[in-house]
Write an enzyme that holds these catalytic residues in place. Sequence first.
Site, PDB file in Angstrom:
ATOM      1  N   HIS A 197       3.108   3.044  12.860  1.00  0.00           N
ATOM      2  CA  HIS A 197       4.296   3.643  12.250  1.00  0.00           C
ATOM      3  C   HIS A 197       4.721   4.906  13.017  1.00  0.00           C
ATOM      4  CE1 HIS A 197       2.468   1.738   8.475  1.00  0.00           C
ATOM      5  NE2 HIS A 197       3.664   1.177   8.529  1.00  0.00           N
ATOM      6  N   GLY A 245       4.794   3.154   3.733  1.00  0.00           N
ATOM      7  CA  GLY A 245       3.778   4.194   3.614  1.00  0.00           C
ATOM      8  C   GLY A 245       2.403   3.717   4.057  1.00  0.00           C
TER       9      GLY A 245
HETATM   10  P1  PAJ Z   1       5.592  -1.592   6.813  1.00  0.00           P
HETATM   11  O1  PAJ Z   1       4.683  -2.773   6.747  1.00  0.00           O
HETATM   12  O2  PAJ Z   1       5.124  -0.276   6.286  1.00  0.00           O
HETATM   13  O3  PAJ Z   1       6.048  -1.419   8.302  1.00  0.00           O
HETATM   14  C1  PAJ Z   1       7.025  -0.461   8.635  1.00  0.00           C
HETATM   15  C2  PAJ Z   1       7.392  -0.643  10.092  1.00  0.00           C
HETATM   16  O4  PAJ Z   1       6.250  -0.395  10.903  1.00  0.00           O
HETATM   17  C3  PAJ Z   1       7.850  -2.084  10.396  1.00  0.00           C
HETATM   18  O5  PAJ Z   1       8.980  -2.030  11.261  1.00  0.00           O
HETATM   19  C4  PAJ Z   1       6.640  -2.672  11.102  1.00  0.00           C
HETATM   20  O6  PAJ Z   1       6.944  -3.714  11.993  1.00  0.00           O
HETATM   21  C5  PAJ Z   1       6.100  -1.454  11.819  1.00  0.00           C
HETATM   22  N1  PAJ Z   1       4.685  -1.622  12.182  1.00  0.00           N
HETATM   23  C6  PAJ Z   1       3.637  -1.891  11.360  1.00  0.00           C
HETATM   24  N2  PAJ Z   1       2.501  -2.015  12.079  1.00  0.00           N
HETATM   25  C7  PAJ Z   1       2.832  -1.835  13.375  1.00  0.00           C
HETATM   26  C8  PAJ Z   1       2.106  -1.847  14.620  1.00  0.00           C
HETATM   27  N3  PAJ Z   1       0.807  -2.083  14.655  1.00  0.00           N
HETATM   28  N4  PAJ Z   1       2.782  -1.614  15.753  1.00  0.00           N
HETATM   29  C9  PAJ Z   1       4.131  -1.384  15.748  1.00  0.00           C
HETATM   30  N5  PAJ Z   1       4.872  -1.356  14.615  1.00  0.00           N
HETATM   31  C10 PAJ Z   1       4.239  -1.577  13.453  1.00  0.00           C
HETATM   32  O7  PAJ Z   1       7.748  -3.612   7.288  1.00  0.00           O
HETATM   33  C11 PAJ Z   1       7.777  -2.980   6.247  1.00  0.00           C
HETATM   34  O8  PAJ Z   1       6.948  -1.915   5.993  1.00  0.00           O
HETATM   35  C12 PAJ Z   1       8.775  -3.284   5.150  1.00  0.00           C
HETATM   36  O9  PAJ Z   1       9.021  -4.665   5.112  1.00  0.00           O
HETATM   37  C13 PAJ Z   1      10.116  -2.501   5.261  1.00  0.00           C
HETATM   38  C14 PAJ Z   1      10.863  -2.827   6.564  1.00  0.00           C
HETATM   39  C15 PAJ Z   1       9.854  -0.993   5.185  1.00  0.00           C
HETATM   40  C16 PAJ Z   1      11.051  -2.890   4.078  1.00  0.00           C
HETATM   41  O10 PAJ Z   1      10.469  -2.625   2.860  1.00  0.00           O
END
Ligand code: PAJ
Length: 292
Positions: free
Chosen positions: A39, A33
């Site tokens: 995202h 979230g």
């Molecule tokens: P979160 O940090 O919310 O990230 C969710 C997804 O968005 C992840 O796959 C992350 O690599 C991607 N993401 C975040 N910032 C990004 C950016 N600047 N560019 C591209 N993709 C980006 O990662 C998690 O949540 C958790 O560890 C989760 C996989 C949901 C498990 O709880």
Amino acid sequence: MALELLKLPVDMRRACDAARARGESVGIVPTMGALHEGHLSLVREAKKRAAFVVVTVFVNPTQFGPSEDFGRYPRDLPGDMAKVASAGATAVFAPEASAMYPPGEETRVKVGSLSVPLCGQYRPGHFEGVATVVAKLFVLAGASVAVFGRKDYQQLAIVRRLATDLLFPVEVVGHPIVREADGLALSSRNAYLSAEERQKALALSKGLTAAARLFAAGERDATLLRDAAFALLKPAATSIDYVDVADPDELTPHGNGAVGERTLLAMAARIGVTRLIDNMVLGEEPPPLATK
Ligand code: PAJ
């Protein structure tokens, strides 16, 4: 079509089963979230590959260490719902922790060597928590495609391994890092930064860019590539967990020898009290900032 909000695991399973029964492929985008454009680009990528796209919004307690930011992690479900609806999602799954971790639960997905280097050294148990929740989400969704960001490069590698090892019939897609115009990788944790810290945080992407320039000019010495990034990060960071040059598939850090034609440069550092990560694969991706 209105965005569906699913709260219970049983509802998530039913909605995904129903989609498949209608002949729709199911795509999943797991998140915690506080969604931003990074995202949303994953959601759009999933939408290209699946008719029914479910975004999961769950701040997963088991992947946070005792002194980490679980309690103050930003939460904004109504805002997240509006954003993912405009990016093309069909449903949001936002369960309570007690539903994802039933009373008495004691089962974890143990991750192997991919969880040892890089962030694994500094966040004990983190990737076990990630792997456990991702496995639960994959089971509930039965998705044929799952989209993850390369921002969390080690996490992506671990999820790919997990899907292969646990025989999940899901294609794991890695999406490029989405950045601000000045190079800062988008992150929910950027919300913690003061204006001054926001400026200092540019040191991460500047460090990557400096190393990428050297690499493009033919430098293959692991120490010199690492040092180029480290030198920019050092004055801006409160502390540096690591700046490592590693094998892009196995994640094992290169010692002091020569790197190959594709090599991962990954870093984690605190700017103020906020821990930020960034990475790029030298020889595979363009640097965060256009080179002169
Ligand atoms: P979160 O940090 O919310 O990230 C969710 C997804 O968005 C992840 O796959 C992350 O690599 C991607 N993401 C975040 N910032 C990004 C950016 N600047 N560019 C591209 N993709 C980006 O990662 C998690 O949540 C958790 O560890 C989760 C996989 C949901 C498990 O709880």
